[in-house]
Design an enzyme around this catalytic site. Structure first.
Site, PDB file in Angstrom:
ATOM      1  N   MET A 156       0.823  -1.208   0.000  1.00  0.00           N
ATOM      2  CA  MET A 156       0.000   0.000   0.000  1.00  0.00           C
ATOM      3  C   MET A 156       0.858   1.260   0.000  1.00  0.00           C
ATOM      4  SD  MET A 156      -3.071   1.119   2.512  1.00  0.00           S
ATOM      5  CE  MET A 156      -3.433   2.857   2.829  1.00  0.00           C
ATOM      6  N   HIS A 167     -10.352  -0.459   3.511  1.00  0.00           N
ATOM      7  CA  HIS A 167     -10.838  -1.685   2.874  1.00  0.00           C
ATOM      8  C   HIS A 167     -11.328  -2.684   3.917  1.00  0.00           C
ATOM      9  CE1 HIS A 167      -6.823  -2.961   4.089  1.00  0.00           C
ATOM     10  NE2 HIS A 167      -6.323  -1.999   3.352  1.00  0.00           N
ATOM     11  N   TYR A 210     -10.436   5.346  25.172  1.00  0.00           N
ATOM     12  CA  TYR A 210     -10.938   3.990  24.900  1.00  0.00           C
ATOM     13  C   TYR A 210     -12.055   3.668  25.885  1.00  0.00           C
ATOM     14  CZ  TYR A 210      -5.914   3.286  23.641  1.00  0.00           C
ATOM     15  OH  TYR A 210      -4.646   3.378  23.153  1.00  0.00           O
ATOM     16  N   HIS A 264      -6.753  -4.652  20.183  1.00  0.00           N
ATOM     17  CA  HIS A 264      -6.703  -5.349  21.473  1.00  0.00           C
ATOM     18  C   HIS A 264      -7.663  -6.540  21.500  1.00  0.00           C
ATOM     19  CE1 HIS A 264      -5.324  -1.286  23.416  1.00  0.00           C
ATOM     20  NE2 HIS A 264      -4.355  -1.891  22.752  1.00  0.00           N
ATOM     21  N   ASN A 271      -4.491  -1.622  27.914  1.00  0.00           N
ATOM     22  CA  ASN A 271      -3.803  -2.327  26.832  1.00  0.00           C
ATOM     23  C   ASN A 271      -3.381  -3.680  27.394  1.00  0.00           C
ATOM     24  OD1 ASN A 271      -3.258   0.582  27.270  1.00  0.00           O
ATOM     25  ND2 ASN A 271      -2.905   0.482  25.083  1.00  0.00           N
TER      26      ASN A 271
HETATM   27  C1  LIG Z   1      -0.276  -1.850  16.630  1.00  0.00           C
HETATM   28  C2  LIG Z   1      -0.533  -2.470  17.953  1.00  0.00           C
HETATM   29  C3  LIG Z   1      -0.261  -1.756  19.126  1.00  0.00           C
HETATM   30  C4  LIG Z   1      -0.514  -2.320  20.374  1.00  0.00           C
HETATM   31  N1  LIG Z   1      -0.149  -1.644  21.509  1.00  0.00           N
HETATM   32  C5  LIG Z   1      -0.224  -2.280  22.707  1.00  0.00           C
HETATM   33  C6  LIG Z   1       0.343  -1.705  23.880  1.00  0.00           C
HETATM   34  O1  LIG Z   1       0.946  -0.620  23.858  1.00  0.00           O
HETATM   35  N2  LIG Z   1       0.236  -2.392  25.046  1.00  0.00           N
HETATM   36  C7  LIG Z   1      -0.405  -3.609  25.117  1.00  0.00           C
HETATM   37  O2  LIG Z   1      -0.507  -4.145  26.213  1.00  0.00           O
HETATM   38  N3  LIG Z   1      -0.927  -4.176  24.029  1.00  0.00           N
HETATM   39  C8  LIG Z   1      -0.821  -3.564  22.815  1.00  0.00           C
HETATM   40  N4  LIG Z   1      -1.283  -4.175  21.694  1.00  0.00           N
HETATM   41  C9  LIG Z   1      -1.971  -5.485  21.831  1.00  0.00           C
HETATM   42  C10 LIG Z   1      -1.029  -6.653  22.100  1.00  0.00           C
HETATM   43  O3  LIG Z   1       0.136  -6.550  21.323  1.00  0.00           O
HETATM   44  C11 LIG Z   1      -1.780  -7.942  21.795  1.00  0.00           C
HETATM   45  O4  LIG Z   1      -2.943  -7.973  22.569  1.00  0.00           O
HETATM   46  C12 LIG Z   1      -0.931  -9.168  22.108  1.00  0.00           C
HETATM   47  O5  LIG Z   1       0.265  -9.172  21.360  1.00  0.00           O
HETATM   48  C13 LIG Z   1      -1.699 -10.451  21.835  1.00  0.00           C
HETATM   49  O6  LIG Z   1      -0.909 -11.538  22.258  1.00  0.00           O
HETATM   50  P1  LIG Z   1      -1.138 -13.019  21.754  1.00  0.00           P
HETATM   51  O7  LIG Z   1      -0.081 -13.876  22.355  1.00  0.00           O
HETATM   52  O8  LIG Z   1      -2.553 -13.379  21.991  1.00  0.00           O
HETATM   53  O9  LIG Z   1      -0.993 -12.981  20.162  1.00  0.00           O
HETATM   54  P2  LIG Z   1       0.048 -12.288  19.179  1.00  0.00           P
HETATM   55  O10 LIG Z   1       0.861 -11.263  19.868  1.00  0.00           O
HETATM   56  O11 LIG Z   1      -0.736 -11.889  18.001  1.00  0.00           O
HETATM   57  O12 LIG Z   1       1.030 -13.462  18.783  1.00  0.00           O
HETATM   58  C14 LIG Z   1       0.679 -14.512  17.927  1.00  0.00           C
HETATM   59  C15 LIG Z   1       1.955 -15.084  17.329  1.00  0.00           C
HETATM   60  O13 LIG Z   1       1.637 -16.286  16.632  1.00  0.00           O
HETATM   61  C16 LIG Z   1       2.267 -16.300  15.374  1.00  0.00           C
HETATM   62  N5  LIG Z   1       1.416 -17.111  14.499  1.00  0.00           N
HETATM   63  C17 LIG Z   1       0.149 -16.820  14.096  1.00  0.00           C
HETATM   64  N6  LIG Z   1      -0.325 -17.806  13.322  1.00  0.00           N
HETATM   65  C18 LIG Z   1       0.630 -18.758  13.253  1.00  0.00           C
HETATM   66  C19 LIG Z   1       0.717 -20.017  12.599  1.00  0.00           C
HETATM   67  N7  LIG Z   1      -0.315 -20.491  11.898  1.00  0.00           N
HETATM   68  N8  LIG Z   1       1.858 -20.709  12.700  1.00  0.00           N
HETATM   69  C20 LIG Z   1       2.912 -20.234  13.432  1.00  0.00           C
HETATM   70  N9  LIG Z   1       2.875 -19.037  14.069  1.00  0.00           N
HETATM   71  C21 LIG Z   1       1.747 -18.319  13.989  1.00  0.00           C
HETATM   72  C22 LIG Z   1       2.352 -14.842  14.980  1.00  0.00           C
HETATM   73  O14 LIG Z   1       3.375 -14.636  14.032  1.00  0.00           O
HETATM   74  C23 LIG Z   1       2.630 -14.177  16.323  1.00  0.00           C
HETATM   75  O15 LIG Z   1       4.013 -14.130  16.593  1.00  0.00           O
HETATM   76  C24 LIG Z   1      -1.055  -3.632  20.440  1.00  0.00           C
HETATM   77  C25 LIG Z   1      -1.311  -4.351  19.281  1.00  0.00           C
HETATM   78  C26 LIG Z   1      -1.046  -3.798  18.047  1.00  0.00           C
HETATM   79  C27 LIG Z   1      -1.301  -4.617  16.809  1.00  0.00           C
END
Ligand SMILES: Cc1cc2nc3c(=O)[nH]c(=O)nc-3n(C[C@H](O)[C@H](O)[C@H](O)COP(=O)(O)OP(=O)(O)OC[C@H]3O[C@@H](n4cnc5c(N)ncnc54)[C@H](O)[C@@H]3O)c2cc1C
Ligand SMILES: *[C@@H]1O[C@H](CO)[C@@H](O)[C@H](O)[C@H]1NC(C)=O
Ligand SMILES: *[C@@H]1O[C@H](CO)[C@@H](O)[C@H](O)[C@H]1NC(C)=O
Ligand SMILES: *[C@@H]1O[C@H](CO)[C@@H](O)[C@H](O)[C@H]1NC(C)=O
Ligand SMILES: *[C@@H]1O[C@H](CO)[C@@H](O)[C@H](O)[C@H]1NC(C)=O
Ligand SMILES: *[C@@H]1O[C@H](CO)[C@@H](O)[C@H](O)[C@H]1NC(C)=O
Ligand SMILES: *[C@@H]1O[C@H](CO)[C@@H](O)[C@H](O)[C@H]1NC(C)=O
Ligand SMILES: *[C@@H]1O[C@H](CO)[C@@H](O)[C@H](O)[C@H]1NC(C)=O
Ligand SMILES: *[C@@H]1O[C@H](CO)[C@@H](O)[C@H](O)[C@H]1NC(C)=O
Ligand SMILES: *[C@@H]1O[C@H](CO)[C@@H](O)[C@H](O)[C@H]1NC(C)=O
Ligand SMILES: *[C@@H]1O[C@H](CO)[C@@H](O)[C@H](O)[C@H]1NC(C)=O
Length: 769
Positions: free
Chosen positions: A80, A180, A628, A708, A746
């Protein structure tokens, strides 16, 4: 250099998910195009170029879409940012179109340079609209970071974007539109997509017919060559899928307990110590990467080499070591009791989170003085916001010293950083796990589905066919699989394993790659995977104040940072760059007319992502307060996959309950009410011509996303109290998806506390390895 890296990643994804494009003849105009009809929405995208040796800068293209498409667009260059974007929609029986351009993930605006000519076979009929165009001066263009082009002599990965929502003003080619609703990629060998000069000239002048297909030997849809060698498929006690906050805590604690653990991550390294190396010139000679450096957080959204985003999820999600924690704002909140309360959907057995919160705090307490010199930098937005809150009765606290204090309190933003660098679960749990012989780490490997015999999981199927010749990694006899692939990634693995609502599993069944890997239909398990998701709706207020240093809205921090700050950070990990952008946070409780208590959270920072005002303002003085709706939010949505196996929101989770909207509006109005008490403070978005209510009413749903997401595999509905997927024997989920309702802030630290408790319950559960 930068582009090469992007292209290395995308074909890898392409081989797993996306189709490859190839030649087809459009029956209406007889032109041979090279492109695809993507299966999710049935939209066709095609291109054809003049002879390669002419070094021409033009091509002919088309977009053919079902009439239900609000708009559709294509980026032949594949991303993009800093790319030619061609966007079209129908209006009053005619095609309205434009060439557009973007330098951040925001609305693309008119691109100067390209000359578009509509060709006569463009049309709108009862079922479809079709835009056939000649695009001159469209192959190479200059950008703020160099020159960009369509790879006309090699293979590329064009991107498409689609929206089911109409644009704001369909008659206006420069109309605004919201993000989108879906996007995707396809592989295309552009070197094949050239025709003779005479043929091209005929079509470019509106002529038709005489298109031919190249000899069938051209490789477009052939199955990939089999592996040349195989490695043995070693069995594991525990296979943890995904290295985000949930997966890293889980893998660390399981390996600490002596289990033989495999951690699989689809992405590559992030922080410098993990092998990451992506850094700006001013950090060359250090091990500090973009991911280590908190002050580069805002550049995650303005970098065209954005290899860290999951390209097959339509909202922001991190696909690299650390998952979201490698790319997020780093905000770090020790959970209040509300976060695990039975009132918010938790089983009673989870309510005592304190031992687990203590374990997390011992690994990473968080800091509101992230700079290594103990000083705070660029704090004007915190001071201004504190002045705004005090008249409303807010008090000043050190937030993580009293996690349960969440009503009319504010304090300095607290980060999960160590030594002036991003830490989170990576520099703590991953760091200890990776040293253990019991833990194997396999990056750059995607898990497609679990392999199961009825309710017993026997292994995982990966994208790496070298393993065992078929990519399957087995479990030991009492082994277990733990999915930690995130709120979108985990549901997709479940759907592809025959677990979830039948509409989703049937989409998998129809997919030529994923369908044959499903278990037989009588073994499908119908669970509400993807239902009841939640995310914080958030609204930005933008202000100016004479004391603010907006830090150029972070626009220059990658390529031309302020030299003193850059040197200070590179040398000492101190200064402005030791903070991510937030500076102050606050909370307040409200009781809605349904008598339910809901909390608002605020985050203040210098700069602003988007400003809407016709009034003059001083851009060096801007700051944003994001408000939020947090704990207590009742709106729910649904996530799922589309026919291309891309993960996306199916029903947006913001403001489906009107009382959520009322409460957030009340919170915004209460903040705004005290603006006159802060000398020099002016709100510029919304400005003095727009009420807060009108502003909220017009706020685009996609901009309300806080990233989140929780609840897609909610505890009690999809997993049991031990986080085991219902109706299975040995499949578990430990990530944000099992959390039943929004945590207070967060969520990453709360997710990790949840994972500490989950892994303790899993280890205590009989029957495992
Ligand atoms: C832009 C942004 C800013 C944010 N800011 C904050 C903040 O400041 N503070 C805060 O507390 N939270 C923040 N968050 C939210 C926080 O990062 C998420 O809630 C958190 O990372 C979720 O954790 P998780 O372990 O559930 O999944 P994720 O962090 O999404 O991890 C999932 C992992 O699994 C891997 N994966 C996925 N599918 C597969 C597969 N099929 N095979 C192998 N590997 C796979 C991915 O590559 C990833 O590494 C933010 C999120 C974003 C996107
Ligand atoms: C196209 O570019 C190549 C390499 O720069 C050059 O040798 C060739 O003459 C050019 N052809 C035309 C038609 O300009
Ligand atoms: C409308 O146009 C599309 C695309 O060319 C074509 O497939 C379809 O059959 C047309 N529909 C009607 C009703 O003519
Ligand atoms: C795992 O670790 C434990 C304790 O550290 C050790 O006794 C055991 O041999 C290890 N198992 C494997 C399979 O490496
Ligand atoms: C970078 O990391 C490597 C390996 O960990 C280490 O040897 C080197 O000293 C580090 N360099 C700097 C500048 O810190
Ligand atoms: C909070 O109070 C402390 C101590 O009185 C003070 O040093 C600090 O600046 C205040 N913080 C804010 C954000 O007002
Ligand atoms: C599947 O499990 C059943 C018992 O539940 C067993 O009889 C059968 O052999 C298993 N199939 C395979 C392929 O392991
Ligand atoms: C969805 O959440 C509501 C409460 O918010 C609950 O009553 C319902 O059972 C949940 N349904 C599913 C499928 O999780
Ligand atoms: C780094 O810190 C040291 C010790 O405080 C100080 O003397 C030095 O000036 C700092 N360097 C930079 C570039 O800020
Ligand atoms: C809004 O503010 C601008 C100054 O920024 C002022 O010129 C204008 O008169 C104000 N308009 C209204 C409707 O108050
Ligand atoms: C904008 O703000 C900056 C910093 O406060 C100040 O130096 C500058 O003079 C202001 N510009 C205008 C046009 O008021």
């Amino acid at each position: 250099m930068l582009r090469r890296l992007g292209l290395c990643i995308l074909p890898l994804l392409g081989s797993v998910f996306a189709q490859s494009g190839g030649p087809y003849i459009d029956p209406d105009n007889g032109v041979t195009f090279y492109g695809i009809t993507e299966p999710a929405h049935g939209v066709t995208y095609g291109f054809v170029f003049p002879p390669l040796d002419q070094n021409s800068t033009e091509f002919i293209g088309e977009i053919v879409a079902p009439i239900a498409a609000g708009w559709a667009g294509v980026a032949p260059g594949g991303s993009m940012l800093r790319n030619l974007l061609l966007v079209a929609w129908p209006n009053a029986g005619k095609i309205v179109r434009s060439a557009r351009y973007a330098t951040s993930y925001a609305l693309p605006t008119a691109m100067s340079g390209p000359v578009l000519t509509d060709l006569p076979s463009s049309k709108v009929n009862e079922t479809h609209w079709k835009w056939v165009y000649r695009c001159q001066n469209c192959v190479t263009w200059s950008t703020d970071t160099g020159t960009n082009s369509i790879p006309v002599s090699s293979t590329g990965v064009p991107a498409w974007a689609f929206s089911s929502r109409a644009v704001q003003t369909p008659s206006d080619a420069q109309s605004t539109f919201v993000q989108h609703t879906d996007f995707g990629f396809f592989g295309l060998d552009f070197s094949e997509a050239h025709v003779s000069d005479s043929q091209y000239q005929l079509w470019a002048s509106g002529g038709t017919g005489t298109g031919t297909l190249p000899p069938t030997s051209s490789p477009t849809t052939s199955t990939p060559a089999g592996p040349t060698s195989t490695v043995p498929a070693v069995p594991y006690d525990y296979i943890v899928v995904g290295s985000g906050p949930g997966g890293l805590v889980t893998a660390d604690r399981l390996s600490e307990a002596g289990k033989k653990v495999l951690l699989i991550e689809r992405g590559g390294p992030s922080l410098g110590f993990t092998g990451g190396s992506y850094q700006p010139d001013w950090l060359k000679g250090t091990n500090l990467t973009k991911f280590d450096t908190p002050g580069l957080f805002e550049t995650m959204f303005s970098d065209d080499n954005s290899f860290w985003w999951c390209k097959d999820i339509t909202v922001f999600a991190g696909c690299l070591l650390g998952g979201g924690s490698a790319i997020n704002g780093g905000l770090w909140w020790l959970p209040p009791d509300f976060d695990f309360s039975p009132n918010y959907g938790w089983p009673r057995s989870w309510a005592n989170h304190l031992p687990y919160s203590a374990k997390l705090k011992a690994r990473l307490p968080g800091t509101d003085t992230p700079s290594t010199d103990g000083k705070r930098y660029l704090m004007q937005s915190a001071d201004v916001t504190a002045q705004l809150l005090k008249p409303a009765g807010y008090t000043n606290i050190t937030i993580n010293n009293s996690p349960n204090s969440k009503n009319r309190v504010y304090g300095y933003s607290t980060f999960g950083f160590l030594g002036g660098k991003r830490a989170g679960p990576i520099a703590t749990y991953y760091k200890s796990a990776i040293t253990r012989k019991n833990l194997s780490y396999k990056p750059n490997t995607m898990v497609l589905n679990v392999v199961r015999n009825g309710s017993t999981i026997t292994g995982v199927k990966t994208s790496d066919n070298v393993i065992g010749g078929n990519g399957v990694i087995p479990l030991t006899p009492k082994g277990r699989v733990i999915l930690s692939a995130g709120s979108f990634g985990t549901p997709r693995i479940l759907f592809r394993s025959g677990i979830g609502p039948s509409d989703m599993v049937n989409l998998v069944k129809a997919d030529p790659v994923a369908g044959p890997l499903l278990p037989p239909q009588q073994q499908w398990i119908n669970l509400p995977v993807g239902h009841n998701v939640s995310d914080n709706p958030s609204i930005n207020l933008v202000f100016t104040h004479p004391s603010i240093d907006a830090y150029d809205n972070w626009a220059n921090v990658w390529s031309s940072p302020r030299p003193v700050d850059a040197e200070q950070y590179a040398t000492n990990q101190s200064g402005v760059f030791a903070h991510a952008s937030p500076r102050l946070n606050f909370w307040r409780a409200y009781t809605g007319r349904d008598k339910k208590v809901r909390y608002i959270q605020g985050t203040a920072r210098p700069g602003a992502a988007s400003i809407t005002t016709d009034n003059p303002f001083n851009a060096t003085q801007i700051m944003t307060i994001t408000v939020y709706l947090s704990t207590g939010v009742t709106s729910r949505g649904r996530i799922g996959i589309d026919a291309a196996m891309k993960a996306l929101p199916l029903v947006d989770p913001w403001f489906t309950d009107p009382i959520d909207k009322e409460v957030l509006l009340q919170g915004l109005n209460d903040i705004v009410a005290n603006i006159p008490k802060v000398s020099g403070l002016t709100m510029i978005t919304p400005d003095n011509t727009t009420t807060v209510k009108d502003y909220v009413d017009a706020y685009s749903p996609a901009s309300m996303n806080s990233n989140h997401w929780v609840g897609s595999c909610s505890i009690n509905h999809v997993v049991d109290q031990n986080t085991k997927v219902l109706s299975t024997n040995n499949l578990f989920v430990v990530d944000a998806s099992i959390i039943p309702s929004m945590p207070m802030g967060n969520p990453q630290a709360s997710i990790m506390v949840m994972a500490e408790q989950a892994v303790a319950k899993i280890l205590a559960l009989p029957g495992g390895a």
